[in-house]
Motif scaffolding. Sequence first.
Motif, short mmCIF file in Angstrom:
data_model
loop_
_atom_site.label_atom_id
_atom_site.label_comp_id
_atom_site.label_asym_id
_atom_site.label_seq_id
_atom_site.Cartn_x
_atom_site.Cartn_y
_atom_site.Cartn_z
N VAL A 362 0.89 -1.16 0.00
CA VAL A 362 0.00 0.00 0.00
C VAL A 362 0.93 1.22 0.00
O VAL A 362 1.33 1.73 1.04
N VAL A 363 1.31 1.64 -1.21
CA VAL A 363 2.40 2.61 -1.35
C VAL A 363 1.83 4.01 -1.60
O VAL A 363 1.22 4.25 -2.64
N GLU A 364 2.06 4.90 -0.65
CA GLU A 364 1.61 6.30 -0.78
C GLU A 364 0.11 6.38 -1.09
O GLU A 364 -0.28 7.08 -2.02
N VAL A 365 -0.67 5.67 -0.35
CA VAL A 365 -2.11 5.65 -0.59
C VAL A 365 -2.91 6.15 0.62
O VAL A 365 -3.84 6.95 0.45
N ILE A 366 -2.53 5.75 1.84
CA ILE A 366 -3.42 6.05 2.96
C ILE A 366 -3.63 7.55 3.15
O ILE A 366 -4.69 7.99 3.56
N GLU A 367 -2.61 8.34 2.79
CA GLU A 367 -2.75 9.79 2.97
C GLU A 367 -3.79 10.39 2.01
O GLU A 367 -4.16 11.55 2.14
N HIS A 368 -4.23 9.57 1.03
CA HIS A 368 -5.30 10.03 0.12
C HIS A 368 -6.69 9.70 0.68
O HIS A 368 -7.68 10.08 0.08
N LEU A 369 -6.75 8.95 1.76
CA LEU A 369 -8.04 8.55 2.31
C LEU A 369 -8.54 9.59 3.30
O LEU A 369 -7.76 10.17 4.06
N ASP A 370 -9.81 9.78 3.28
CA ASP A 370 -10.44 10.67 4.24
C ASP A 370 -10.22 10.10 5.64
O ASP A 370 -10.48 8.91 5.85
N PRO A 371 -9.73 10.88 6.60
CA PRO A 371 -9.46 10.32 7.94
C PRO A 371 -10.66 9.56 8.50
O PRO A 371 -10.50 8.55 9.18
N ALA A 372 -11.86 10.03 8.18
CA ALA A 372 -13.06 9.35 8.70
C ALA A 372 -13.22 7.96 8.10
O ALA A 372 -13.93 7.12 8.65
N ARG A 373 -12.56 7.71 6.96
CA ARG A 373 -12.67 6.40 6.30
C ARG A 373 -11.50 5.48 6.62
O ARG A 373 -11.43 4.36 6.13
N THR A 393 3.64 2.45 2.83
CA THR A 393 4.46 3.67 2.97
C THR A 393 3.56 4.90 2.97
O THR A 393 2.45 4.89 2.44
N THR A 394 4.10 5.97 3.56
CA THR A 394 3.39 7.25 3.61
C THR A 394 4.44 8.34 3.82
O THR A 394 5.54 8.07 4.32
N PRO A 395 4.16 9.59 3.43
CA PRO A 395 5.15 10.65 3.65
C PRO A 395 5.41 10.89 5.14
O PRO A 395 4.52 10.68 5.96
N ASN A 396 6.63 11.31 5.43
CA ASN A 396 6.94 11.79 6.77
C ASN A 396 6.77 13.30 6.75
O ASN A 396 7.55 14.02 6.14
N ALA A 397 5.73 13.80 7.40
CA ALA A 397 5.38 15.23 7.33
C ALA A 397 6.51 16.11 7.85
O ALA A 397 6.69 17.24 7.38
N GLU A 419 -0.92 14.20 6.49
CA GLU A 419 0.44 13.66 6.44
C GLU A 419 0.90 13.53 7.87
O GLU A 419 0.69 14.43 8.68
N TRP A 420 1.51 12.40 8.18
CA TRP A 420 1.85 12.11 9.56
C TRP A 420 3.32 12.36 9.89
O TRP A 420 4.20 12.11 9.06
N SER A 421 3.55 12.77 11.11
CA SER A 421 4.92 12.81 11.64
C SER A 421 5.36 11.38 11.90
O SER A 421 4.55 10.44 11.83
N ARG A 422 6.63 11.21 12.26
CA ARG A 422 7.13 9.86 12.54
C ARG A 422 6.41 9.26 13.74
O ARG A 422 6.08 8.09 13.77
N ARG A 423 6.15 10.11 14.74
CA ARG A 423 5.49 9.59 15.94
C ARG A 423 4.05 9.16 15.63
O ARG A 423 3.59 8.09 16.04
N GLU A 424 3.35 9.99 14.86
CA GLU A 424 1.96 9.64 14.52
C GLU A 424 1.89 8.32 13.75
O GLU A 424 1.02 7.49 13.98
N PHE A 425 2.84 8.15 12.82
CA PHE A 425 2.82 6.92 12.02
C PHE A 425 3.15 5.71 12.89
O PHE A 425 2.50 4.66 12.80
N GLN A 426 4.14 5.89 13.76
CA GLN A 426 4.51 4.78 14.67
C GLN A 426 3.32 4.41 15.56
O GLN A 426 3.02 3.23 15.73
N GLU A 427 2.61 5.41 16.05
CA GLU A 427 1.47 5.13 16.94
C GLU A 427 0.36 4.41 16.20
O GLU A 427 -0.23 3.44 16.70
#
Length: 467
Positions: A362-373, A393-397, A419-427
Amino acid sequence: MLLTITTTHTPATDLGYLLVKNPTRVQSFELAFGQAHVFYPEADATRCTVALLLDVDPVGLVRGRGGAGGEGGLLRQYVNDRPYVASSFMSVALASVFKSAMAGQSKERPELAQTPIPLEARLAVLPCRGGDDLLRRLFEPLGYEVTAEPLPLDERRPEQGASPYFTVTLRAACRLADLLTHLYVLIPVLDDEKHYWVGEDELEKLLRRGEGWLPAHPEREMIVRRYLRRRSSLVREAIARLAEGEAAEETEAAPSPEEAVEKAVRLHEQRLAAVVEALKATGARRVLDLGCGEGALLRLLLEDHAFERVVGLDVSYRALENAHDRLRLDRMSPLERERIELLHGALTYRDARLSGYDAAAVVEVIEHLDPARLAAFERVLFECARPGAVVLTTPNAEYNVKWPRLSAGRFRHPDHRFEWSRREFQEWTTAVAARFGYHASVSPVGPEDPEVGAPTQMAVFRMGGAP
Ligand code: SAH
C-alpha cells in the motif's frame, strides 16, 4: 522549420566538434516524420552558425501514423502548421541529430562541452500560444536574453493583426548541452500541441532532461502540465517527483554533473525498491498492490519471478487504463498475462477478491483517504483481505521543511488528506498491529536528515506475534 545556433566563442568552428557535424558539409538525416538537414551558413574562427532545417512530410505523417494530429478532422490532418513551425518534431530532431551534444558529451572537445560559451539560438517560426510573455517566463529564469518578433497573420493585410507565431532569439552564455536541452523541453511547451501519444516514457524523459533546472524553475508546474499535455495523472506524478527530487537534493552537497546523473535513482525509485525488498523478505509469492496507480510497482513485481501472481487495485479507472498501457498487457505472452490482474475497486469497502494473498503493498495511498474512512480501510485490509504481510508507505510530514517551495502547514500533494509525523505513524502502526494480530516495524526510506528523518516512512506488518 529552421533553427540556427550561433557562437562567438573562439575558435567558433569548435561548434562543429561539439555537434559532431563538419562545418564544411551539408548532412541529411531520415526521421520518422521527414528529413533533417544540418549545414553551416557561416563558419569562421570568430563566428560560427549551424542550421537545423526540418522538412516535415505532412502526408507521410498521416499515412504512417494512423492519424497523428488528427483531432481536428480529415482536412486538418493534411493542412496544418506542422511542416512550418518549431514543434515537438524539432525536439525529436534535436535529440536524434545532436544526441551526444545534448548529453554534454564530446570526444574531441570534452572540456568545452562542459564550459559556458556565448550562444544564440534563433527559431524562425515558433508558435507561442500564450504570447511572448509566456516565452519570457519560460526562458528568462534560465538566464536567456529573449527577443521575440511577432509575425503577422498575413503580411499583405497588416490590419488582421498578429499571429500566434514569433521569430525568437535566445542569447546566453551557457553550455551547449543546456541550450539544446532547454529547447528540447520548452519548444513543445510553447507549442502546446504534441504530435505523439504521451505515455510514461515521456514523463521519464521530462524528468531526465529537466534534471538540474526544472525543479527550481518558477514555472515548473506549467511546464510539466503542458509538456505532458495535461494528462492529469502523469502531471501529478511529475510534480510530486520533482518536489521530492528537490528535497533530496537539498540534503546532499552540491552534486557534480556525474553525481547528478547517478542521482537518477530518485526517491520514488528508492521507495519502490524498498517495498519490493520488503515484500521479498516476507517470502510472498502472491501479492496485491493496493492503490497501484499507473503500475510502477506492478512492473517491478512482474520483473521478479519470485512473485507468481501480482494483482493491482485502484479506485481510479483512468489510472488502471494507464497501468494497462504502461505494462503493455496486450502484448504479453499468455503465460505472463496470467500472472497479473488489474482490479477496479475501493479500499474502503470489503472486497472478497482481495482474500488469499501472501502480502499486500500500500504505497503512498493512505494519505489520500479521508481520515473518517481510515477505520474502514483498516478493517478491509487487516480483517477482511487479511494478507500474511502488509508493506505500507506514507510521507513523513516532518521532512516537508526540507522542501523550500512548500509553505508551512501545506501537504506535498493537493490530494493528500493528511500527512503524519514519525510519531503519529509509529502510533498508528502499533495500534493497528495490536488490534488485528500483526507484528509491525517502521523504517525510513530515502536520504535521512538528522533532525527531521527521511522523506518516506515504511511499515512492515507480519501476521502473528513474532517478526
Ligand atoms: N501506489 C502508487 C500510487 C500512489 S498515488 C505509487 O506509489 O506510485 C495514490 C493512489 O491511490 C492513486 O492511484 C489513487 O487513485 C489511489 N486511491 C486513492 N484512494 C483510494 C481508495 N479509496 N481505494 C483504492 N485506491 C485509492
